[in-house]
Write a protein that holds these residues in place. Structure first.
Motif, PDB file in Angstrom:
ATOM      1  N   GLY A 153      41.352  61.150  13.664  1.00  0.00           N
ATOM      2  CA  GLY A 153      41.926  60.441  12.526  1.00  0.00           C
ATOM      3  C   GLY A 153      42.018  61.370  11.330  1.00  0.00           C
ATOM      4  N   GLU A 154      41.524  60.898  10.195  1.00  0.00           N
ATOM      5  CA  GLU A 154      41.542  61.702   8.973  1.00  0.00           C
ATOM      6  C   GLU A 154      40.226  62.439   8.746  1.00  0.00           C
ATOM      7  N   LYS A 155      39.288  62.296   9.662  1.00  0.00           N
ATOM      8  CA  LYS A 155      37.951  62.844   9.445  1.00  0.00           C
ATOM      9  C   LYS A 155      37.690  64.068  10.320  1.00  0.00           C
ATOM     10  N   TYR A 156      36.825  64.942   9.788  1.00  0.00           N
ATOM     11  CA  TYR A 156      36.420  66.150  10.499  1.00  0.00           C
ATOM     12  C   TYR A 156      34.900  66.136  10.665  1.00  0.00           C
ATOM     13  N   TYR A 157      34.455  66.710  11.799  1.00  0.00           N
ATOM     14  CA  TYR A 157      33.029  66.714  12.109  1.00  0.00           C
ATOM     15  C   TYR A 157      32.644  68.071  12.697  1.00  0.00           C
ATOM     16  N   PHE A 158      31.434  68.518  12.372  1.00  0.00           N
ATOM     17  CA  PHE A 158      30.852  69.627  13.114  1.00  0.00           C
ATOM     18  C   PHE A 158      30.361  69.081  14.448  1.00  0.00           C
TER      19      PHE A 158
END
Length: 286
Positions: A153-158
């Motif tokens: 979606g619009e989110k980023y994660y390590f």
């Protein structure tokens, strides 16, 4: 003749107010005792010393060069450059804090602020900072082992080795030496863990390691996981998009890519829209 007995006179017990006209108009003045307290010369001296001690203490701890930071020691670093962390610490030390003075002073160095700076720049877990008087700053790093950046979606994660994720601001992933894996299918994060994608993640990491060390200097933008593409993985390069078959040997497909670039496409490979490596010995491109 009869003598009438006199009735006894009734006593009046009601409250009455009497005043002496001679004292009329005079006010009653109450006098309170007064205590005159005087400081002795010893007490005055103690107060004066106390007043002078306040600015003297501030100067001693915040301005005296004896407490300036002279050494910065870094421990626990594996992939993170010690020199980079030391330079970042000196950059902060040259800044002012409040109105008191420079953060070169070991008491004024902002540990929380520097910790936030480190977290934004590197994948770190719990790390500690210790101020050792008179002028040594000790930083113990605990690196998190992130393998990729997961985008959903619009989110980023390590993305860590155990597939757990930590949300991160997009600006924090700039210049990171980690592959970006973009999931444009169904959401795959549950309870802060990426599920059902172990094979695709493993293939993406393997392809990333091989392509980034290639003599062709591929610029890898991201890996793409699409909906209903269970056996395929796309790699968006600066130029074409590569399409891999997850059920076939990855090394074999990469060797096919090198062969067609070296023998046929040459430098023009970057002008192609896609190069499809999924079908055995055949390669399709456009």
């Amino acid at each position: 003749m009869y003598n009438r007995r006199r009735k006894p006179k009734k006593m009046d017990y009601s409250k009455k107010k009497y005043s002496n006209p001679f004292f009329r108009g005079q006010k009653t003045i109450r006098k309170f005792p007064t205590n005159n307290y005087y400081l002795t010369w010893k007490q005055k001296l103690i107060i004066l010393i106390f007043i002078l001690l306040i600015p003297a203490t501030i100067w001693l701890f915040f301005y005296f060069k004896f407490f300036d930071i002279k050494h910065i020691n870094i421990t626990g670093s594996e992939k993170i450059s010690k020199d980079e962390v030391i330079n970042m610490a000196w950059q902060q030390a040259n800044k002012k804090r409040y109105l008191l003075g420079s953060q070169k002073n070991i008491f004024l160095f902002d540990e929380v602020g520097f910790s936030n700076t480190l977290q934004a720049a590197y994948p770190l877990g719990v790390h500690t900072m210790e101020k050792k008087l008179p002028g040594t700053l000790k930083i113990d790093l605990k690196e998190k082992h992130y393998s990729a950046i997961w985008n959903e979606g619009e989110k980023y994660y390590f993305l860590s080795d155990d597939k757990s994720v930590t949300e991160v601001e997009p600006l924090q992933i700039k210049d990171k030496a980690l592959p970006i894996i973009q999931n444009i299918g169904e959401p795959k994060i549950y309870n802060s863990v990426v599920i059902e994608q172990d094979e695709k993640i493993a293939c993406a990491l393997a392809i990333f390691q091989k392509l980034k060390t290639s003599q062709h200097n591929f610029e890898i933008e991201k890996f793409i996981i699409e909906k209903d593409e269970y056996n395929s993985l796309k790699v968006a390069l600066k130029g074409p998009t590569l399409i891999f078959n997850l059920k076939d040997d990855i090394d074999k497909q990469i060797n096919k890519l090198y062969a067609i670039i070296n023998d046929k496409l040459k430098a023009d490979y970057i002008k192609k829209n896609y190069i499809d490596l999924r079908f055995g010995d055949k390669i399709y491109y456009q």
